[in-house]
Enzyme design. Structure first.
Site, short mmCIF file in Angstrom:
data_model
loop_
_atom_site.label_atom_id
_atom_site.label_comp_id
_atom_site.label_asym_id
_atom_site.label_seq_id
_atom_site.Cartn_x
_atom_site.Cartn_y
_atom_site.Cartn_z
N ASN A 227 0.84 -1.20 0.00
CA ASN A 227 0.00 0.00 0.00
C ASN A 227 0.87 1.25 0.00
O ASN A 227 2.09 1.16 -0.01
CB ASN A 227 -0.98 -0.02 1.19
CG ASN A 227 -0.23 -0.06 2.51
OD1 ASN A 227 0.50 0.86 2.85
ND2 ASN A 227 -0.39 -1.16 3.24
N ASP A 296 -4.52 -6.47 5.70
CA ASP A 296 -5.48 -7.31 6.42
C ASP A 296 -5.42 -8.76 5.94
O ASP A 296 -5.71 -9.68 6.70
CB ASP A 296 -6.89 -6.76 6.23
CG ASP A 296 -7.07 -5.44 6.99
OD1 ASP A 296 -6.51 -5.33 8.09
OD2 ASP A 296 -7.74 -4.54 6.46
N LYS A 306 7.67 -17.58 -10.44
CA LYS A 306 6.90 -16.51 -11.06
C LYS A 306 5.71 -17.09 -11.83
O LYS A 306 5.87 -18.05 -12.60
CB LYS A 306 7.80 -15.70 -12.00
CG LYS A 306 7.12 -14.47 -12.53
CD LYS A 306 8.02 -13.68 -13.45
CE LYS A 306 7.23 -12.50 -14.02
NZ LYS A 306 7.85 -11.91 -15.18
N ILE A 325 -2.40 -7.21 14.71
CA ILE A 325 -1.35 -7.01 15.71
C ILE A 325 -1.86 -6.15 16.87
O ILE A 325 -1.70 -6.48 18.05
CB ILE A 325 -0.11 -6.36 15.05
CG1 ILE A 325 0.40 -7.25 13.92
CG2 ILE A 325 0.98 -6.09 16.08
CD1 ILE A 325 1.45 -6.60 13.03
N PHE A 345 -4.02 3.50 15.19
CA PHE A 345 -4.24 4.50 14.16
C PHE A 345 -5.42 4.07 13.30
O PHE A 345 -5.74 2.88 13.24
CB PHE A 345 -3.00 4.64 13.27
CG PHE A 345 -2.07 5.73 13.71
CD1 PHE A 345 -1.19 5.53 14.76
CD2 PHE A 345 -2.07 6.97 13.08
CE1 PHE A 345 -0.34 6.54 15.18
CE2 PHE A 345 -1.22 7.98 13.48
CZ PHE A 345 -0.35 7.77 14.54
N LYS A 359 -13.71 2.14 15.72
CA LYS A 359 -12.49 1.32 15.60
C LYS A 359 -11.78 1.20 16.94
O LYS A 359 -11.26 0.14 17.29
CB LYS A 359 -11.56 1.94 14.54
CG LYS A 359 -10.44 1.01 14.12
CD LYS A 359 -9.77 1.46 12.82
CE LYS A 359 -10.61 1.15 11.59
NZ LYS A 359 -9.97 1.49 10.34
N LYS A 363 -11.03 -2.37 18.54
CA LYS A 363 -9.66 -2.83 18.79
C LYS A 363 -9.38 -2.94 20.29
O LYS A 363 -8.37 -3.53 20.69
CB LYS A 363 -8.64 -1.87 18.16
CG LYS A 363 -8.81 -1.68 16.65
CD LYS A 363 -7.96 -2.63 15.86
CE LYS A 363 -8.16 -2.41 14.36
NZ LYS A 363 -7.34 -3.30 13.56
#
Ligand code: CTP
Length: 417
Positions: A227, A296, A306, A325, A345, A359, A363
């Protein structure tokens, strides 16, 4: 894919803790004087006003003209300088300073300081400074044999005992051609040491464990899923926590950032590697900050070779979920007993407060830091929304470095209660 708050900031002058500080930069004799020129420039850029004082020996290595041009002020080299109305440069300069940094501090200069010698302006000024108000910081620089000599080591130990901050040295090739300990720290390291020096030690005694950056989930040996996280926010927090006196361990995904000074870094690639690195480290941590944008899911099986197009069609990828985590640590016995304070975060695209609060509860963390992902990825600044059980606090748009310092201060406040 997860996109946690990230990205970058390192060092706008307006956000530097050095802005407005009045520093005396003293140079004693040594080839490292050439580094003092760059240091002077960096200090001025960080917003400090820098008054340079040089010994005669220093002026053999670099000219006062250079230092005057870089500091924007006439350099003092003599205690007989008639420019001072009262002819007491040693008193006037030391009364106006927030700190005196001697860089380079030669072996001879330190030996002189130790005995209270004052036969030229720089040592005279160090002796004459008000001990409680004007700290003295030394950046030693010398040949490795001189540095290792018991006399030098003894002098440094005694200077420390007398309240002087004696910084470490670098290791490597020396101007004399030998290799070992004794090089002066690089200008950017000295700048960082000085910034840390002026930062209140709100996290002293704490061990901060952080995750930062993206993760990379392999599809085959040459392809993977990742990302846009750059890791800059997490790295800025690691730096701010070190400056605040914490011991800091940073578990970093694949990022192109240098390790902040004083921070222990563990490099990982995938989310599962990140978890395997973090889990044992958490046993010794008192604060966990999950700034990484952890994937995720990962492909259920990375192809050993490959995947070729000539197999026809497009590959069918199966995914399995990665360990969360943050949620795992937040539920650990250590966090439940209050020994590990967890901070999460959340990068959202809309309805920040509602999503961040949801969230935080999901969490199971006391503090969650929300931000708008698309507005921050790849940027050097950000705006944060801190949510806890009391409500929320907005930290307006600023450099990530400044936001990191503000976040560290907020965490420290919560630990006090
Ligand atoms: N996180 C983590 N491990 C994961 C996924 C996320 O530690 N496997 C942490 C991130 O570092 C961040 C927080 O959890 O601190 C929130 O991540 P985010 O991806 O925003 O949360 P998700 O639970 O994945 O929610 P979403 O559905 O919005 O992606």
């Amino acid at each position: 894919m997860s996109h946690s708050a990230q990205d970058g900031a390192t060092g706008a002058s307006s956000s530097s803790i050095l802005a407005g500080r009045r520093l005396v930069l003293g140079l004693s004799g040594g080839i490292a004087c050439y580094k003092a020129a760059e240091l002077c420039r960096a200090l001025v850029k960080a917003g400090a006003s820098v008054q340079v004082v040089m010994t005669d020996a220093a002026a053999q290595f670099i000219t006062p003209v250079t230092m005057q041009a870089l500091s924007g002020r006439p350099v003092y080299t003599s205690q007989w300088d008639a420019r001072e109305g009262n002819n007491m440069a040693h008193i006037n300069l030391s009364r106006e300073a927030d700190a005196i940094l001697v860089a380079p501090a030669s072996a001879d200069f330190m030996a002189k300081l130790l005995h209270g010698g004052a036969d030229e302006l720089l040592s005279l000024m160090c002796l004459a400074r008000p001990l409680e108000q004007v700290p003295l910081i030394l950046a030693p620089a010398m040949n490795r044999e001189m540095y290792a000599h018991p006399a030098t080591q003894r002098n440094m130990a005694q200077l420390r005992a007398d309240g002087t901050t004696v910084l470490g040295v670098g290791t490597g090739e020396q101007a004399c051609g030998e290799t070992g300990d004794g090089r002066m720290l690089e200008p950017e390291d000295l700048l960082e040491e000085l910034q840390a020096f002026f930062t209140p030690k709100t996290l002293r005694g704490q061990h901060v464990l952080l995750t930062a950056g993206p993760t990379y989930e392999a599809i085959d040996p040459v392809r993977g899923i990742t990302n846009l996280s750059s890791g800059k926010m997490g790295f800025a927090i690691a730096q701010a926590a070190w400056r605040a006196g914490a011991e800091v361990t940073l578990v970093a995904g694949p990022v192109a950032l240098s390790t902040p000074r004083g921070v222990r870094r563990v490099d990982v690639k995938s989310a599962e590697q990140m978890w395997r690195a973090v889990e044992p480290l958490a046993a010794g941590a008192s604060i966990f900050i999950a700034a990484a944008a952890v994937a995720d899911w990962r492909p259920a099986q990375a192809a050993p070779q490959k995947i070729k197009k000539d197999a026809g069609g497009s590959p069918e990828l199966q995914f399995v979920e990665n360990t969360d985590i943050l949620a795992s640590l937040a539920q650990s016995a250590r966090a439940r007993s209050g020994a590990l304070f967890c901070v999460g975060f959340a990068a959202e695209s809309h309805d920040l407060e509602a999503h961040a609060q949801a969230k935080r509860l999901r969490k199971g963390v006391p503090l969650l830091v929300g931000n708008i992902g698309p507005a921050t990825f790849g940027q050097d600044d950000n705006a944060l929304l801190l949510v806890d059980e009391q409500g929320s606090e907005a930290l307006p748009r600023a450099s990530k470095q400044l936001l990191a310092a503000q976040l560290v201060a907020r965490i420290a406040q919560r630990l006090k209660h």
